[in-house]
Design a protein around this motif. Structure first.
Motif, short mmCIF file in Angstrom:
data_model
loop_
_atom_site.label_atom_id
_atom_site.label_comp_id
_atom_site.label_asym_id
_atom_site.label_seq_id
_atom_site.Cartn_x
_atom_site.Cartn_y
_atom_site.Cartn_z
N THR A 131 0.83 -1.20 0.00
CA THR A 131 0.00 0.00 0.00
C THR A 131 0.87 1.26 0.00
O THR A 131 0.59 2.22 -0.74
CB THR A 131 -0.93 0.01 1.23
N GLY A 132 1.91 1.23 0.81
CA GLY A 132 2.82 2.36 0.84
C GLY A 132 3.50 2.58 -0.50
O GLY A 132 3.68 3.73 -0.94
N ILE A 134 2.27 1.76 -3.47
CA ILE A 134 1.29 2.29 -4.42
C ILE A 134 1.05 3.78 -4.18
O ILE A 134 0.98 4.58 -5.13
CB ILE A 134 -0.03 1.49 -4.31
N LYS A 135 0.91 4.14 -2.90
CA LYS A 135 0.71 5.55 -2.60
C LYS A 135 1.90 6.39 -3.04
O LYS A 135 1.75 7.49 -3.58
CB LYS A 135 0.47 5.73 -1.10
N ALA A 138 1.72 6.80 -6.73
CA ALA A 138 0.67 7.75 -7.11
C ALA A 138 1.15 9.18 -6.87
O ALA A 138 0.92 10.08 -7.71
CB ALA A 138 -0.60 7.47 -6.32
N ASN A 139 1.79 9.39 -5.74
CA ASN A 139 2.31 10.74 -5.46
C ASN A 139 3.37 11.15 -6.47
O ASN A 139 3.43 12.31 -6.91
CB ASN A 139 2.89 10.78 -4.05
N ASN A 142 1.66 12.10 -9.60
CA ASN A 142 1.01 13.41 -9.45
C ASN A 142 2.03 14.54 -9.54
O ASN A 142 1.77 15.59 -10.15
CB ASN A 142 0.26 13.48 -8.12
N ASP A 191 -6.60 13.61 -9.09
CA ASP A 191 -7.33 14.14 -7.93
C ASP A 191 -7.72 15.59 -8.20
O ASP A 191 -6.96 16.35 -8.82
CB ASP A 191 -6.45 14.11 -6.69
N LYS A 238 -11.14 11.50 -6.73
CA LYS A 238 -9.82 10.88 -6.72
C LYS A 238 -9.47 10.35 -8.10
O LYS A 238 -10.35 10.01 -8.89
CB LYS A 238 -9.78 9.73 -5.71
#
Length: 276
Positions: A131-132, A134-135, A138-139, A142, A191, A238
């Motif tokens: 999860t970390g 993937i986040k 994503a960041n 972005n 987002d 999102k």
């Protein structure tokens, strides 16, 4: 004559009986003792009913000789004693084995529970790590300006001048046409906050999302000719969230999505963002 015979008979009764010089009474006693010894030996050798029969024979032999003899004790049945002892031992072993099996079963359950907790902890740690990651990705996307492709399907007309298929004159096509099936989902490219969700003339059902500043540029995206919306003005969305469905509203020749990018208030080529 008769008196003579009686005298001879009486003399015979009072005269000691001898056989080869040994009194008969003593001889009979010795024979009886020997019989007792023999009967005892037979009792030891003969088990069960045979020993009882031998003991009876002993008594009959002694009685026949006219000598009293002490009865021989009943022989000890070693086989039955061993059998009873073996049964007690087998019972004890069975009880001990059952108790040990119960104990091992409890230990096994404890081990299974411990292993399950360990496996769950490891899985949770793995999911947390994923999860970390993937986040973080994503960041990163972005920050570099990467946009999510807003719908599936082939690309049609891209950004630039073109002959309009309905108006039949050349003008700027300020976006990319993509997709081809009415009703397929449209996703938010990034987002942001919905600033418009309404019918807008030639653009048909029109959605506009403000994504804030990306790499120093104020960026918005537009979604035109939509069939319907799933969001409204003021909603926060999102990246990848369904915001509506592909349609054929406004000045359009077929089901498709017209996707546009507005950078600092001016139309920009979506390819710079979708491919970046």
């Amino acid at each position: 004559m008769v008196a003579s015979e009686r005298s001879s008979s009486a003399a015979a009764e009072t005269r000691p009986d001898r056989t080869g010089g040994v009194p008969r009474r003593i001889l009979r006693a010795g024979i009886a003792g020997l019989a007792v010894l023999l009967a005892g030996a037979v009792g030891v050798v003969a088990p069960g009913s045979q020993a009882a029969e031998a003991s009876g024979n002993q008594l009959r032999a002694v009685n026949a000789l006219g000598v009293e003899a002490s009865p021989t004790p009943a022989p000890f049945d070693r086989g039955s004693s061993v059998s009873r002892g073996g049964q007690r031992d087998a019972g004890s072993l069975s009880a001990a084995a059952a108790a040990r099996a119960t104990q091992l079963g409890a230990v096994s359950k404890d081990l299974d529970a411990t292993q399950l907790r360990t496996a769950l902890s490891a899985r949770q740690a793995s999911l947390s790590t994923e999860t970390g990651r993937i986040k973080g990705e994503a960041n990163r996307l972005n920050q570099r300006g990467g946009f999510f492709r807003p719908t599936d399907g082939e690309l049609g007309s891209k950004f630039g001048p073109r002959m309009h298929p309905i108006l039949h004159y050349t003008r700027l096509h300020a976006g990319w046409d993509m997709g081809g099936n009415c009703g397929q989902p449209i996703w938010a490219a990034r987002d942001g906050k919905v600033v418009l969700a309404a019918q807008a003339g030639q653009s048909g059902n029109y959605l506009r999302i403000d994504h804030g500043t990306v790499n120093g540029t104020k960026v918005e995206t537009s979604y035109q000719h939509m069939q319907s919306f799933t969001v409204k003005a003021g909603d926060t969305v999102k990246r990848g969230q369904v915001v509506g469905y592909v349609g054929n509203t406004g000045l359009s020749t077929a089901c498709h999505l017209h996707f546009g990018v507005i950078a600092n208030g001016e139309n920009a080529d979506p390819g710079q963002y979708l491919e970046g």
